[in-house]
Design a protein around this motif. Structure first.
Motif, PDB file in Angstrom:
ATOM      1  N   ARG A   1       0.841  -1.189   0.000  1.00  0.00           N
ATOM      2  CA  ARG A   1       0.000   0.000   0.000  1.00  0.00           C
ATOM      3  C   ARG A   1       0.880   1.244   0.000  1.00  0.00           C
ATOM      4  N   LEU A   2       0.541   2.186  -0.850  1.00  0.00           N
ATOM      5  CA  LEU A   2       1.265   3.453  -0.892  1.00  0.00           C
ATOM      6  C   LEU A   2       0.656   4.421   0.115  1.00  0.00           C
ATOM      7  N   ILE A   3       1.490   4.982   0.969  1.00  0.00           N
ATOM      8  CA  ILE A   3       1.042   5.995   1.920  1.00  0.00           C
ATOM      9  C   ILE A   3       1.755   7.306   1.580  1.00  0.00           C
ATOM     10  N   PRO A   4       1.037   8.291   1.077  1.00  0.00           N
ATOM     11  CA  PRO A   4       1.684   9.530   0.634  1.00  0.00           C
ATOM     12  C   PRO A   4       2.180  10.386   1.796  1.00  0.00           C
ATOM     13  N   VAL A   5       3.225  11.142   1.536  1.00  0.00           N
ATOM     14  CA  VAL A   5       3.814  12.041   2.530  1.00  0.00           C
ATOM     15  C   VAL A   5       3.539  13.503   2.187  1.00  0.00           C
ATOM     16  N   ASP A   6       3.500  13.839   0.895  1.00  0.00           N
ATOM     17  CA  ASP A   6       3.242  15.225   0.514  1.00  0.00           C
ATOM     18  C   ASP A   6       1.951  15.701   1.178  1.00  0.00           C
ATOM     19  N   SER A   7       1.925  16.921   1.639  1.00  0.00           N
ATOM     20  CA  SER A   7       0.824  17.373   2.496  1.00  0.00           C
ATOM     21  C   SER A   7      -0.534  17.267   1.820  1.00  0.00           C
ATOM     22  N   GLU A   8      -0.611  17.600   0.524  1.00  0.00           N
ATOM     23  CA  GLU A   8      -1.896  17.547  -0.168  1.00  0.00           C
ATOM     24  C   GLU A   8      -2.403  16.110  -0.305  1.00  0.00           C
ATOM     25  N   HIS A   9      -1.512  15.209  -0.690  1.00  0.00           N
ATOM     26  CA  HIS A   9      -1.937  13.823  -0.883  1.00  0.00           C
ATOM     27  C   HIS A   9      -2.171  13.119   0.451  1.00  0.00           C
ATOM     28  N   SER A  10      -1.407  13.510   1.465  1.00  0.00           N
ATOM     29  CA  SER A  10      -1.657  12.999   2.803  1.00  0.00           C
ATOM     30  C   SER A  10      -3.040  13.423   3.276  1.00  0.00           C
ATOM     31  N   ALA A  11      -3.404  14.664   2.991  1.00  0.00           N
ATOM     32  CA  ALA A  11      -4.716  15.167   3.398  1.00  0.00           C
ATOM     33  C   ALA A  11      -5.828  14.354   2.746  1.00  0.00           C
ATOM     34  N   ILE A  12      -5.696  14.096   1.447  1.00  0.00           N
ATOM     35  CA  ILE A  12      -6.704  13.294   0.753  1.00  0.00           C
ATOM     36  C   ILE A  12      -6.733  11.885   1.326  1.00  0.00           C
ATOM     37  N   PHE A  13      -5.560  11.299   1.510  1.00  0.00           N
ATOM     38  CA  PHE A  13      -5.440   9.940   2.032  1.00  0.00           C
ATOM     39  C   PHE A  13      -6.164   9.795   3.366  1.00  0.00           C
TER      40      PHE A  13
ATOM     41  N   PHE B   1     -10.029   9.866   2.569  1.00  0.00           N
ATOM     42  CA  PHE B   1     -10.492   9.127   1.389  1.00  0.00           C
ATOM     43  C   PHE B   1     -10.939   7.725   1.810  1.00  0.00           C
ATOM     44  N   PRO B   2     -12.126   7.271   1.366  1.00  0.00           N
ATOM     45  CA  PRO B   2     -12.610   5.938   1.743  1.00  0.00           C
ATOM     46  C   PRO B   2     -11.937   4.867   0.881  1.00  0.00           C
ATOM     47  N   ALA B   3     -10.809   4.364   1.329  1.00  0.00           N
ATOM     48  CA  ALA B   3     -10.005   3.452   0.509  1.00  0.00           C
ATOM     49  C   ALA B   3     -10.785   2.230   0.060  1.00  0.00           C
ATOM     50  N   GLY B   4     -11.712   1.749   0.888  1.00  0.00           N
ATOM     51  CA  GLY B   4     -12.468   0.559   0.533  1.00  0.00           C
ATOM     52  C   GLY B   4     -13.704   0.833  -0.290  1.00  0.00           C
ATOM     53  N   ALA B   5     -14.036   2.100  -0.509  1.00  0.00           N
ATOM     54  CA  ALA B   5     -15.264   2.438  -1.239  1.00  0.00           C
ATOM     55  C   ALA B   5     -15.060   3.707  -2.073  1.00  0.00           C
ATOM     56  N   PRO B   6     -14.158   3.671  -3.047  1.00  0.00           N
ATOM     57  CA  PRO B   6     -13.882   4.872  -3.850  1.00  0.00           C
ATOM     58  C   PRO B   6     -15.089   5.364  -4.636  1.00  0.00           C
TER      59      PRO B   6
ATOM     60  N   SER C   1      -6.165  19.723   1.641  1.00  0.00           N
ATOM     61  CA  SER C   1      -6.919  19.224   0.492  1.00  0.00           C
ATOM     62  C   SER C   1      -8.248  18.705   0.992  1.00  0.00           C
ATOM     63  N   LEU C   2      -9.149  18.409   0.044  1.00  0.00           N
ATOM     64  CA  LEU C   2     -10.503  18.019   0.390  1.00  0.00           C
ATOM     65  C   LEU C   2     -10.956  16.856  -0.493  1.00  0.00           C
ATOM     66  N   VAL C   3     -11.929  16.102   0.019  1.00  0.00           N
ATOM     67  CA  VAL C   3     -12.564  15.035  -0.745  1.00  0.00           C
ATOM     68  C   VAL C   3     -14.064  15.296  -0.747  1.00  0.00           C
ATOM     69  N   GLU C   4     -14.611  15.423  -1.943  1.00  0.00           N
ATOM     70  CA  GLU C   4     -16.050  15.647  -2.093  1.00  0.00           C
ATOM     71  C   GLU C   4     -16.735  14.301  -2.338  1.00  0.00           C
ATOM     72  N   TYR C   5     -17.798  14.026  -1.566  1.00  0.00           N
ATOM     73  CA  TYR C   5     -18.523  12.761  -1.673  1.00  0.00           C
ATOM     74  C   TYR C   5     -19.776  12.920  -2.539  1.00  0.00           C
ATOM     75  N   VAL C   6     -20.290  11.795  -3.015  1.00  0.00           N
ATOM     76  CA  VAL C   6     -21.434  11.814  -3.918  1.00  0.00           C
ATOM     77  C   VAL C   6     -22.692  12.358  -3.248  1.00  0.00           C
ATOM     78  N   ASP C   7     -22.760  12.327  -1.912  1.00  0.00           N
ATOM     79  CA  ASP C   7     -23.952  12.815  -1.211  1.00  0.00           C
ATOM     80  C   ASP C   7     -23.889  14.311  -0.908  1.00  0.00           C
ATOM     81  N   GLY C   8     -22.829  14.983  -1.409  1.00  0.00           N
ATOM     82  CA  GLY C   8     -22.706  16.420  -1.184  1.00  0.00           C
ATOM     83  C   GLY C   8     -21.818  16.805  -0.025  1.00  0.00           C
ATOM     84  N   SER C   9     -21.414  15.838   0.803  1.00  0.00           N
ATOM     85  CA  SER C   9     -20.492  16.130   1.896  1.00  0.00           C
ATOM     86  C   SER C   9     -19.083  16.345   1.348  1.00  0.00           C
ATOM     87  N   THR C  10     -18.344  17.248   1.977  1.00  0.00           N
ATOM     88  CA  THR C  10     -16.948  17.469   1.635  1.00  0.00           C
ATOM     89  C   THR C  10     -16.121  17.404   2.908  1.00  0.00           C
TER      90      THR C  10
END
Length: 269
Positions: free
Chosen positions: A19-31, A34-39, A122-131
């Motif tokens: 599994r890749l675990i990002p270190v850069d701040s933006e990708h770490s924030a998404i990680f 982010f729902p890894a089991g339910a993209p 960084s942010l992750v926007e979900y299909v139900d409108g939650s961010t």
């Protein structure tokens, strides 16, 4: 590695059961949100950008930008080349490519928003409108600690947020007319294949030429655009078995082309 061999690298990771675990701040924030089991629950990724030191500078004034001005980032302490990338927003273009590969998200579902305070990473926007957003002080020790201890949390004297002292957080759309490197990176990602390798190599050559005072600030993106146009097979695929060899060959070709473009600009000047 992600920009130049992203799909092949992700495939290797999956094949090995890693599994890749990002270190850069933006990708770490998404990680972290982010729902890894339910993209399929995610509708969009949103990378934040500080906007760099020239966020409000008129384009006409950018012709006079010096290397000393470009490396003076308002929020982060970085090396000279990365600071130049922040000033041109090429770094956000590279991060956009990386995010698309890391989280297997198509180019059209990765956005960038300028956030000068660099508090929301960084942010992750979900299909139900939650961010969902990950917040923290602009300090790389926090995402490093997260990567080292995941899925646990490492207790250390991290800088804490004082939201009342911050007062407000602001956001704006990036100006791709003044910062075309972001658009070029998006186009390279959409083209796919070896185009991101060409973008990366040409940008590195151009940024270093600017630091050496052989190229004007506004010409950095122009060199990248010209190199992308002239590089052969920019949309060709990069197979997993020969990804490194292909990346090195394309990188060398793109660097030669970018060098020739810079030389032609200097002759014309």
């Amino acid at each position: 590695s992600l920009v130049c061999c992203g799909p092949a690298l992700i495939e290797r990771v999956k094949r090995s059961g890693g599994r890749l675990i990002p270190v850069d701040s933006e990708h770490s924030a998404i990680f972290q949100v982010f729902p890894a089991g339910a993209p399929e629950r995610v509708s969009k990724l949103v990378l934040t950008a500080s906007g760099g030191p020239f966020r409000t500078l008129p384009r006409a004034a950018m012709t006079r930008i010096t290397p000393e001005q470009a490396v003076a980032h308002p929020n982060w302490s970085m090396g000279a080349k990365i600071s130049v990338d922040s000033a041109t927003m090429a770094n956000k273009g590279l991060e956009l490519i990386e995010a698309a590969y890391l989280f297997e998200m198509p180019e059209g579902r990765v956005d960038v928003v300028v956030h000068p305070e660099s508090i929301i990473h960084s942010l992750v926007e979900y299909v139900d409108g939650s961010t969902l957003a990950q917040m923290g002080a602009p300090d790389m020790r926090t995402p490093i600690a997260c990567a080292l201890s995941w899925p646990d949390r490492l207790a250390w004297p991290a800088p804490k947020l004082d939201l009342a002292a911050l007062g407000r957080l602001t956001f704006e759309a990036p100006d791709e007319d003044r910062f075309p490197a972001l658009r070029l990176a998006r186009e390279a990602l959409a083209t796919g294949g070896i185009a991101p390798i060409v973008f990366n190599a040409a940008n590195e050559v151009a940024a270093l030429a600017f630091l050496d005072r052989r190229l004007g600030f506004l010409n950095i993106a122009a060199v990248v655009a010209d190199t992308l146009e002239k590089a052969t097979g920019a949309g060709a695929s990069c197979g997993s078995d020969d990804a490194c060899e292909t990346a090195l060959a394309v990188d060398a070709q793109a660097r030669r082309i970018a060098g020739d473009v810079i030389a032609s600009l200097n002759i014309a000047a």
